[in-house]
Write an enzyme that holds these catalytic residues in place. Sequence first.
Site, PDB file in Angstrom:
ATOM      1  N   GLY A 110      -1.236   0.769   0.444  1.00 37.78           N
ATOM      2  CA  GLY A 110       0.146   0.442   0.652  1.00 37.78           C
ATOM      3  C   GLY A 110       0.964   1.593   0.363  1.00 37.78           C
ATOM      4  CB  CYS A 158       1.943  -6.596  -2.998  1.00 40.43           C
ATOM      5  SG  CYS A 158       1.175  -5.744  -4.339  1.00 40.43           S
TER       6      CYS A 158
HETATM    7  C1  LIG Z   1      -7.766  -2.967  -5.383  1.00 42.82           C
HETATM    8  C2  LIG Z   1      -7.156  -3.729  -4.049  1.00 42.82           C
HETATM    9  C3  LIG Z   1      -5.827  -2.950  -3.695  1.00 42.82           C
HETATM   10  C4  LIG Z   1      -5.139  -3.741  -2.687  1.00 42.82           C
HETATM   11  N1  LIG Z   1      -3.880  -3.227  -2.312  1.00 42.82           N
HETATM   12  C5  LIG Z   1      -3.347  -3.544  -1.109  1.00 42.82           C
HETATM   13  C6  LIG Z   1      -2.199  -2.997  -0.628  1.00 42.82           C
HETATM   14  O1  LIG Z   1      -1.774  -2.028  -1.090  1.00 42.82           O
HETATM   15  N2  LIG Z   1      -1.568  -3.533   0.239  1.00 42.82           N
HETATM   16  C7  LIG Z   1      -2.046  -4.956   0.941  1.00 42.82           C
HETATM   17  O2  LIG Z   1      -1.355  -5.084   1.914  1.00 42.82           O
HETATM   18  N3  LIG Z   1      -3.080  -5.362   0.422  1.00 42.82           N
HETATM   19  C8  LIG Z   1      -3.751  -4.825  -0.560  1.00 42.82           C
HETATM   20  N4  LIG Z   1      -4.988  -5.435  -1.212  1.00 42.82           N
HETATM   21  C9  LIG Z   1      -5.371  -6.685  -0.541  1.00 42.82           C
HETATM   22  C10 LIG Z   1      -6.394  -6.342   0.631  1.00 42.82           C
HETATM   23  O3  LIG Z   1      -5.954  -5.604   1.810  1.00 42.82           O
HETATM   24  C11 LIG Z   1      -6.905  -7.749   1.092  1.00 42.82           C
HETATM   25  O4  LIG Z   1      -5.724  -8.504   1.841  1.00 42.82           O
HETATM   26  C12 LIG Z   1      -7.544  -8.723   0.121  1.00 42.82           C
HETATM   27  O5  LIG Z   1      -8.267  -7.894  -0.723  1.00 42.82           O
HETATM   28  C13 LIG Z   1      -8.622  -9.774   0.818  1.00 42.82           C
HETATM   29  O6  LIG Z   1      -9.649  -8.934   1.505  1.00 42.82           O
HETATM   30  P1  LIG Z   1     -11.095  -8.837   0.915  1.00 42.82           P
HETATM   31  O7  LIG Z   1     -11.470  -9.874   0.154  1.00 42.82           O
HETATM   32  O8  LIG Z   1     -11.970  -8.269   2.042  1.00 42.82           O
HETATM   33  O9  LIG Z   1     -10.860  -7.754  -0.112  1.00 42.82           O
HETATM   34  C14 LIG Z   1      -5.631  -4.866  -2.125  1.00 42.82           C
HETATM   35  C15 LIG Z   1      -6.789  -5.401  -2.510  1.00 42.82           C
HETATM   36  C16 LIG Z   1      -7.885  -5.007  -3.445  1.00 42.82           C
HETATM   37  C17 LIG Z   1      -8.952  -5.554  -4.020  1.00 42.82           C
END
Ligand SMILES: Cc1cc2nc3c(=O)[nH]c(=O)nc-3n(C[C@H](O)[C@H](O)[C@H](O)COP(=O)(O)O)c2cc1C
Lengths: 257, 257, 302, 302
Positions: free
Chosen positions: D46, D129
């Site tokens: 992000g 977020c």
């Molecule tokens: C460490 C971490 C940092 C993240 N940073 C962002 C971000 O900067 N912007 C965003 O839209 N989502 C962010 N997310 C959310 C992920 O993009 C995703 O929506 C969420 O983790 C669910 O998917 P997953 O279970 O496959 O991780 C972040 C997730 C994690 C775990």
Amino acid sequence: MSFNVVIDKTEKLAEDIYFLRLKSERVSGKAVPGQFVNIKCSDGLNTFLRRPISILRTNPVENTFDIVYMIRGKGTRLLSCLNSGDTIDCMGPLGKGFTLPEKGEKICVIGGGIGVFPLLFLLEKSIDVNKTAFLGFRTKDLIVLQKDFEQVTNRLIISTDDGSFGENGLITKPFLDFLETEKPDRVYTCGPLPMMKTVAEVCIEKNIFCEVSMEQRMGCGIGACLVCACKTRHNDDYEYERICRDGPVFGAEKIVF
Amino acid sequence: MSFNVVIDKTEKLAEDIYFLRLKSERVSGKAVPGQFVNIKCSDGLNTFLRRPISILRTNPVENTFDIVYMIRGKGTRLLSCLNSGDTIDCMGPLGKGFTLPEKGEKICVIGGGIGVFPLLFLLEKSIDVNKTAFLGFRTKDLIVLQKDFEQVTNRLIISTDDGSFGENGLITKPFLDFLETEKPDRVYTCGPLPMMKTVAEVCIEKNIFCEVSMEQRMGCGIGACLVCACKTRHNDDYEYERICRDGPVFGAEKIVF
Amino acid sequence: MLDLSVNIAGLKLKNPIIAASGTFGFGREFSEYFDLNLLGGISVKGLTLKPRKGNEPPRIAETPAGILNSVGLQNPGVYSFIKDEIPFLRRFDTAIIANIAGNTVDDYCRIAEILSDTDIDAIELNVSCPNVKEGCLMFGSTAEGISKVTSAVRKVCKKPLIVKLSPNVTDITEMAKAAEDSGADSVSLINTLLGMAIDIKSRKPILGNIMGGLSGPAVKPVAVRMVYQVSKAVKIPVIGMGGISDADDAIEFILAGASAVMIGTAGFVNPYVWVETLDGIKQYMEQHGFKKISELTGALLD
Amino acid sequence: MLDLSVNIAGLKLKNPIIAASGTFGFGREFSEYFDLNLLGGISVKGLTLKPRKGNEPPRIAETPAGILNSVGLQNPGVYSFIKDEIPFLRRFDTAIIANIAGNTVDDYCRIAEILSDTDIDAIELNVSCPNVKEGCLMFGSTAEGISKVTSAVRKVCKKPLIVKLSPNVTDITEMAKAAEDSGADSVSLINTLLGMAIDIKSRKPILGNIMGGLSGPAVKPVAVRMVYQVSKAVKIPVIGMGGISDADDAIEFILAGASAVMIGTAGFVNPYVWVETLDGIKQYMEQHGFKKISELTGALLD
Ligand SMILES: Cc1cc2nc3c(=O)[nH]c(=O)nc-3n(C[C@H](O)[C@H](O)[C@H](O)COP(=O)(O)O)c2cc1C
Ligand SMILES: Cc1cc2nc3c(=O)[nH]c(=O)nc-3n(C[C@H](O)[C@H](O)[C@H](O)COP(=O)(O)OP(=O)(O)OC[C@H]3O[C@@H](n4cnc5c(N)ncnc54)[C@H](O)[C@@H]3O)c2cc1C
Ligand SMILES: Cc1cc2nc3c(=O)[nH]c(=O)nc-3n(C[C@H](O)[C@H](O)[C@H](O)COP(=O)(O)OP(=O)(O)OC[C@H]3O[C@@H](n4cnc5c(N)ncnc54)[C@H](O)[C@@H]3O)c2cc1C
Ligand SMILES: Cc1cc2nc3c(=O)[nH]c(=O)nc-3n(C[C@H](O)[C@H](O)[C@H](O)COP(=O)(O)O)c2cc1C
Ligand code: FES
Ligand code: FES
């Protein structure tokens, strides 16, 4: 109280079909045909819920009982990795079993696939009874425990869906043919729904005592959570009964298929 | 590429402290002191994330490397149930290691608790160097690898918090005393934060080269997720750097304790 | 001696361990596994005015570290509860909490009124069941809905009144405050998170009802967060739940601000979970020098 | 030959596998593990207008089948991204999705405007977020907030515009419709669920930020449900994510209605998860007789 039982013996019976002999005084002493055990297939979170598996037979002298299961998903796959000497967490015996026949009666069992296993226990416990078993399998390679069934039946008819062994096609066919000429006192069935439905309908029509063993996804396994619902007839209406406690064995006339 | 490595040897060194020798050409061939591996302590969901563990030593001839870990929670507990011959999933070597001393230099390492392990590897790889090690433990029974340290140091000072072995109290005490009379060329430290802070501060004050190895909860372990933040000085401001990639070893003067 | 008793606005519990509604039936089945006298309380299967048949099976799906359920409030109705279940439950020295649900505000009031004259210890308003299309889902997802049903029930309810909150909302504190302002004596949370699972082989939803409620360890972080937020936002005692599987989990909720905890799904795997959790809490209290369980509530350090 | 390509309102992806924002940095680290050319796209960490330092550690806690994170949008700022990261990413034949966040509508517009003139393929608005106190949390939790920021950005944005939705809302379809009505080309969901974990030994929250975002397998049922609901409620394509760990999970999302999927947390454990998932999807398509991945989207049977 703890549910840990030790694995006495494991055996691969066919592709993806496994036999387990487990040490448990509780289960071997109390279990009746049609009951099941509820097994935690892995410690912790890899599989969360327990898996219900029918009791195949008990040996109260050796304090053991047997189960046979097919690998269907994560839980049964993990189970198949265990070896004798390992311990598993197993609740049971659970559920309501079959009504045993009276001496001198003539009974039929109709089983399909993994549905054959509780029927073996029933046949073994049906003493001084004339027993015919109809067992259907998908294909020859999946036929298991044939000898065991032969030993406890007067007649054993096997069919395979692909005709690779025994009669060709669904097991309901030879059973319906049989009913043309014979009238058993009791019929018991366990297996795929369409099979049980056919068996139940013809028995109701011909007024033959018939019990079916139902399957459903379970939560608690002991009757507290109401997730294992089976639609049953109540006068002109229906109810959901609990397969884990009110069943898995129900009178055929009760089931709304 | 797969991360599966075979366990060559396991040994319990003390209560809750275990040694593992693992077969891996990749790690044994490439690892430098201060680096770590990231271990999946159980298949599946029982422990979700990998656990970072420092490399204790490598043996590029036998293609093995060693780690020592303390049981702290679920992951390390599961790890301790594994036996030689078992396979574990292990990524690495990861991170930035220590700056090795030059020949003829005089170095000091100050380690506390599980922080002593990466220092052994550093000492082993510091050739033709005068080496003094200060190691602090909570109590006598937790002292491990004493012989190994003796073999690779010119002087080994051990302290225990409860005085049950060696010097009584924190290991920073004998180290600070030592600095009264001696000036090492390089100081390396790994262990509890207060210990590292004391060491770092005195080294900065006395203008001694000092590196610290930091610890933090990790996600990816390779630098992509920014969770393993370490507050570091940047001019008059601070930044968060990644312990898994920019570290775990940092120049002492960089750290905002 | 440890003092484990808690008093939730008049509801006296000898210890903070309560069986969660819908996972414990009316106690009969689990009574074969352990002595129900050991429980602080039992929240019974959600009751409606008339018997309800519930949803079509399958009603459960296993998901990572949790389950989805779509029982759909199958229950024998409040009259059958009074006749058949209260006498059974009263044989044990444990609090009886009647969990109730309705399609209309009137329904809720009727049931609460009827139960007020029976030998139960508290009423828990389920305004948050995600498995039933009409009725309680509606109430639980807005502050107005919660206010409406809570204040109406408050007028007729002579028992301690607990409002059970749904986690499927933008701001849980708003819901808790609405309940408090409308006369609730306590809030319990969380009910299940709305979820879904698909069998990719058959290409069908696993549940007969398509969607269902997520519970079990998976939801614990969401539940702890909500208990933490709510206990800071309201003055009435909070009952925490959602994924508790052992004493460590229960203590997490209590530290987050819960006065008591409910345990449900974990009992499907371990029927002794309630008893073991209680034992573990006692051990923790001894190790950490707590004499009263009430001192542990919200006892986070800075 | 299987056709794995998807077209998300002008954003052409050669396959439906996208790395989720915040879990993949700017691709550099994972490029040491596999060939980034294999990915359909990468949603980068992000971006904010100015560099951001992020939150105090610890920033991660392990929970049952998941993690909580509270990174707090640490990033080098949009200018550094343009200068240092786009040239690196452009070396690969994969779509670059710029995930952006701001404190004000103006912030969002500025970043979108700046990025519109760069060589990226799409913009993903992070209005959800949970780790940042001001700004984007506010926008994502109401339909008005989403409308406001989306329509403003739409005016200045010359790239396909994806709005990433927060699951921490009462009605996800309302949020999706607000995004659609305000000009979004696509919605992606879910971002993380707000959660919390407490270390009972130290009696402190594990995260430096107290609360954090839950991701990983634990959230999958909630995410699948939301993707299912949203894909029925809007006409624009849906990008699904939340707990995907393998091809089976990805297929579950696609059957629920997703045109493409993002994978994040699972990559922490298995850095090859994206590639393995793609392979598994191909196998499934072959076994089930699908020629085009687009035929799989929403292909639930009755
Ligand atoms: C460490 C971490 C940092 C993240 N940073 C962002 C971000 O900067 N912007 C965003 O839209 N989502 C962010 N997310 C959310 C992920 O993009 C995703 O929506 C969420 O983790 C669910 O998917 P997953 O279970 O496959 O991780 C972040 C997730 C994690 C775990
Ligand atoms: C009363 C009863 C007796 C049974 N006896 C036997 C037996 O003797 N031998 C045998 O091989 N199988 C038997 N089954 C079926 C067996 O329970 C399932 O095959 C098994 O639960 C699948 O688990 P899994 O982890 O491999 O599959 P997964 O699909 O990974 O399981 C996911 C979840 O769905 C449940 N589930 C999946 N399929 C079924 C099913 N068919 N019935 C009930 N729950 C299911 C699982 O228990 C688990 O909770 C019986 C089922 C019941 C209800
Ligand atoms: C670079 C580095 C090197 C390390 N080297 C060693 C070593 O050589 N020997 C050794 O015994 N320990 C070492 N540690 C600490 C070790 O990683 C933790 O003790 C271990 O992760 C605890 O896992 P657990 O499952 O037992 O505990 P749990 O508390 O169950 O773990 C829960 C989560 O928190 C994380 N976590 C908990 N404590 C720590 C910690 N102190 N540091 C980082 N993450 C933590 C775990 O990784 C996991 O994600 C090192 C840590 C780092 C960062
Ligand atoms: C099968 C099942 C049935 C439930 N039925 C009810 C109910 O009738 N009334 C109610 O308020 N909550 C009901 N719940 C929700 C639980 O009481 C509890 O809020 C939720 O499951 C979270 O706790 P747990 O993770 O410990 O199970 C039910 C949960 C399950 C799993
Ligand atoms: S599985 Fe709980 S009632 Fe049958
Ligand atoms: S653990 Fe992901 S950046 Fe360090």
